[in-house]
Design a protein around this motif. Structure first.
Motif, short mmCIF file in Angstrom:
data_model
loop_
_atom_site.label_atom_id
_atom_site.label_comp_id
_atom_site.label_asym_id
_atom_site.label_seq_id
_atom_site.Cartn_x
_atom_site.Cartn_y
_atom_site.Cartn_z
N ALA A 17 9.53 45.55 -7.33
CA ALA A 17 8.24 45.65 -8.04
C ALA A 17 8.19 46.97 -8.81
N ASP A 18 8.70 48.02 -8.18
CA ASP A 18 8.71 49.33 -8.81
C ASP A 18 9.55 49.29 -10.10
N SER B 229 5.73 42.40 -11.14
CA SER B 229 5.51 43.82 -10.81
C SER B 229 4.54 43.97 -9.65
N SER B 230 4.05 42.83 -9.11
CA SER B 230 3.11 42.87 -8.00
C SER B 230 3.85 42.67 -6.69
N ILE B 231 3.84 43.70 -5.83
CA ILE B 231 4.55 43.59 -4.55
C ILE B 231 3.96 42.47 -3.69
N LEU B 232 2.65 42.29 -3.81
CA LEU B 232 2.01 41.24 -2.99
C LEU B 232 2.41 39.85 -3.48
N SER B 233 2.56 39.69 -4.81
CA SER B 233 3.04 38.41 -5.34
C SER B 233 4.45 38.14 -4.84
N ALA C 177 9.32 46.12 -2.60
CA ALA C 177 8.80 47.38 -3.12
C ALA C 177 9.74 47.94 -4.19
N LEU D 43 13.00 38.49 0.39
CA LEU D 43 12.22 39.42 -0.43
C LEU D 43 11.08 40.01 0.41
N HIS D 44 11.45 40.77 1.44
CA HIS D 44 10.49 41.38 2.35
C HIS D 44 9.97 42.68 1.76
N ALA D 45 9.23 43.42 2.55
CA ALA D 45 8.52 44.60 2.05
C ALA D 45 9.42 45.58 1.28
N ARG D 46 10.51 46.01 1.91
CA ARG D 46 11.29 47.07 1.27
C ARG D 46 11.95 46.58 -0.02
N ASP E 224 3.26 37.44 -11.41
CA ASP E 224 3.59 38.75 -11.95
C ASP E 224 4.64 39.43 -11.06
N GLN F 164 2.30 50.89 -2.80
CA GLN F 164 2.35 49.99 -3.96
C GLN F 164 1.26 48.93 -3.90
N ASP G 165 -1.76 47.15 -6.65
CA ASP G 165 -1.07 45.90 -6.98
C ASP G 165 -1.84 45.07 -8.02
N MET H 85 5.92 39.27 -2.19
CA MET H 85 5.95 38.98 -0.76
C MET H 85 5.41 37.59 -0.47
#
Lengths: 92, 567
Positions: free
Chosen positions: A23-24, A49-53, A20, A14-17, A47, B84, B88, A55
């Motif tokens: 999450a989107d 929907s959070s890309i940082l979560s 992303a 579950l890397h950046a792309r 959550d 994004q 966040d 990652m």
């Protein structure tokens, strides 16, 4: 509370792309969705929907994660979101 | 030219020729950290601060999204993910908590980002690299909250001259050559990243111009990338000089594909390339082959080694652009300013003198062997003459070992880079084991002068015109002659792209010159204006000079064509 276990299909995890894209998609559904590693307690779920979560979860290819959501239509939502994680998003 | 009635021009080191007029856009200063414990202003409620933070993060997201729309490939994907991050939910929730505890919005987002970045850094590898993106988002949000310009290359509707303290590779990756018409830095040296990128893009550039970062944003300036001067509020003379350059520059685009002196001594002019796309462009520019294929492009930005199949495909793309010509492949040159997580140790106290280039084979054996196998496979079925050289060779023993590795892989033309002074001094014995040598003048200069390439204050030491560097080049050639088999010694450093220096190198006995394709036409034109004997004479003048500046001046004064062409 609905639950759906999913095996991460992306080769790089579950890397950046992939994160992303996922999450989107979660951001567009009408219910709140959480994500956790399979063995982790519900309280540690984050959550989705959070890309940082996503990652910081550090989910690798082949890992099992649990998606959870509540409310009307939650089971269909989880099913459609699970399909995204079951696709190798890097291959597209 | 006199400037008595106007402001004194800023003087630096001209690193890429050209004379242009334009409007200055200053690179914004990096965003400073809000002081630890910075509280909400008494007049601001927590709710107001939260609203301001949400608005700022949305604005940053919109800006990053619009950048993503203009980007392609990997850059696009990274920008989309970064956009994004700006809004966040985890990041904003954590910042809101800090605001409700009394911190200012700037400090709150700063701390919230720091703890998330730490999580990413702890995951290591690829995720750790994303922490850099998060820090970029954080800086942008803080700049938005403060109402100052966002960090990075400024956006502008019209072309401009970019002025900065120095430019990092991350800055230049987003540099649009259609927007930026010249580069000026107050720091950096002639071998700095700024200088290299300016030459590759054909942009006039001046580095180490002390005080230039104080020029007002929006000021009209004249930049002379040959003389190394920047004039604010240019007058008629500068306007005329810029017009003249616009005319000569258009004449300097054609190279007939046959590098030679006036009396017909052949000096093949080759190209430095970093991948198949570059190679196709270089071939179109008339390059007589590739003198330096940087193979890092296969490896950089990855957290693991590319497979042999991937490498074969990448190398073949370059070989296919030069049928029947020579392509010199440099094996992986990681370390120092090109770290790779799976190969180099980022914590070395002195990476330029560390495990880099060929030396990574000692700490991570196997990568080089597999790369050589990939090069050999790619060479099969290609009509191109594939030569292979190792970077950072320091001893005869290393050269012999590299030659044996090449032989084991079935590669018949092994060579070495001469970048370490010890290799220049021992070239006779090194060439006893390999078939050719190629001088990497950027590193040879920094190692000879003990002067870090990136440091502005050492710019004068870092000139390839240093007589000591020229002497080592001469000794490398003399070693090749003494070895007795007429083995070629080429130059593939930035020095070869300087038309005056190209003449000196030819006079020192260098057999081929490899450069950024942009420089081919100018080097060919100047080389064709002198005979081999004249080149030898100019080489002696440079060697006998007391300083780099004197060497450059003496040689240039004997090459009237430079002034005619505005070089």
């Amino acid at each position: 509370m609905f639950e759906r276990k999913v095996i991460i299909a992306s080769r790089v995890g579950l890397h950046a792309r992939p994160a992303a894209i996922f999450a989107d998609a979660v951001g567009r559904v009408p219910v709140e969705v959480t994500i956790a590693m399979d063995a982790e307690p519900v309280d540690d779920a984050m959550d989705a929907s959070s890309i940082l979560s996503l990652m910081s979860l550090g989910a690798a290819h082949g890992d099992v994660v649990v998606l959870r959501a509540e409310g009307a239509g939650a089971d269909e939502v989880l099913e459609s979101l699970a399909k995204i994680l079951e696709t190798d998003l890097d291959a597209e | 030219m006199t400037f008595t009635d106007r402001a004194v021009p800023f003087t630096g080191v001209g690193v890429s020729p050209g004379r242009v007029l334009g409007t200055v856009r200053q690179m914004p200063a990096p965003v400073s950290e809000p002081p630890a414990g910075e509280r909400l202003a008494a007049s601001t409620s927590a709710d107001d601060a939260v609203a301001a933070l949400r608005a700022a993060s949305k604005a940053v997201q919109a800006e990053l999204k619009s950048r993503a729309e203009r980007a392609h490939g990997d850059a696009k994907a990274v920008l989309e993910a970064t956009a994004q991050m700006a809004t966040d939910s985890m990041l904003i929730k954590s910042a809101v908590k800090h605001i409700n505890a009394g911190l200012s919005a700037e400090r709150a987002i700063w701390e919230a980002s720091a703890s998330v970045a730490e999580m990413l850094l702890n995951l290591g590898g690829y995720m750790a690299e994303r922490a850099t993106d998060l820090f970029d988002v954080r800086s942008r949000i803080v700049a938005e909250l403060r109402g100052v310009a966002a960090p990075g290359i400024p956006a502008s509707a019209t072309p401009f001259i970019l002025v900065a303290e120095d430019l990092a590779p991350a800055d230049t990756a987003t540099l649009d050559p259609a927007q930026v018409i010249a580069l000026v830095t107050s720091g950096g040296g002639p071998q700095s990243h700024t200088a290299i990128i300016a030459r590759a893009l054909g942009l006039p550039a001046v580095v180490a111009a002390v005080g230039a970062d104080g020029i007002a944003d929006g000021a009209e300036v004249y930049v002379d990338g040959t003389a190394g001067t920047v004039v604010v509020d240019p007058g008629a003379e500068e306007v005329a000089a810029a017009d003249a350059w616009a005319t000569t520059a258009s004449r300097l685009v054609d190279f007939d594909g046959n590098g030679r002196t006036a009396d017909g001594h052949l000096v093949p002019l080759l190209a430095n390339v970093g991948g198949a796309k570059d190679a196709v462009k270089a071939a179109a520019a008339g390059a007589q082959g590739v003198g330096l294929l940087r193979t890092e492009f296969c490896f950089l930005g990855r957290d693991s080694e590319p497979s042999i199949t991937e490498q074969v495909e990448a190398y073949r793309g370059v070989f296919d652009a030069f049928p029947d010509k020579k392509v010199v492949v440099r094996t992986l040159d990681a370390g120092a300013d090109k770290p790779l997580p799976f190969l180099t140790d980022a914590t070395e106290p002195n990476p330029a003198l560390g495990v880099r280039g060929y030396r990574t084979d000692w700490t991570t054996p196997g990568v080089l062997e597999r790369q050589l196998a990939a090069i050999a496979t790619a060479a099969e079925g290609s009509t191109c003459q594939v030569w292979v050289m190792a970077p950072m060779i320091a001893t005869v023993e290393e050269a012999a070992h590299f030659a044996s590795m090449c032989a084991a892989a079935g590669l018949t033309t092994p060579g070495v880079m001469v970048e370490v002074p010890s290799a220049a001094l021992r070239s006779e014995f090194i060439l006893g084991h390999v078939e050719f040598a190629s001088l990497g003048t950027n590193d040879l200069t920094q190692y000879t002068m003990a002067a870090d390439r990136q440091l502005g204050p050492l710019a004068a030491l870092n000139s390839p015109w240093q007589p000591a560097v020229l002497q080592l080049i001469g000794m490398t050639v003399a070693g090749a002659v003494a070895e007795g088999h007429d083995k070629p010694v080429g130059v593939c450093g930035e020095a070869a792209a300087d038309p005056a220096l190209a003449v000196v190198l030819t006079g020192l006995g260098v057999s081929t010159l490899s450069m950024t394709p942009r420089a081919l036409a100018a080097v060919a034109a100047v080389l064709a204006s002198v005979t081999l004997d004249q080149a030898k004479h100019l080489a002696q003048l440079a060697l006998a000079a007391p300083s780099a500046a004197a060497a450059k001046e003496r040689v240039r004064s004997e090459l009237p064509i430079l002034a005619e062409l505005g070089l």
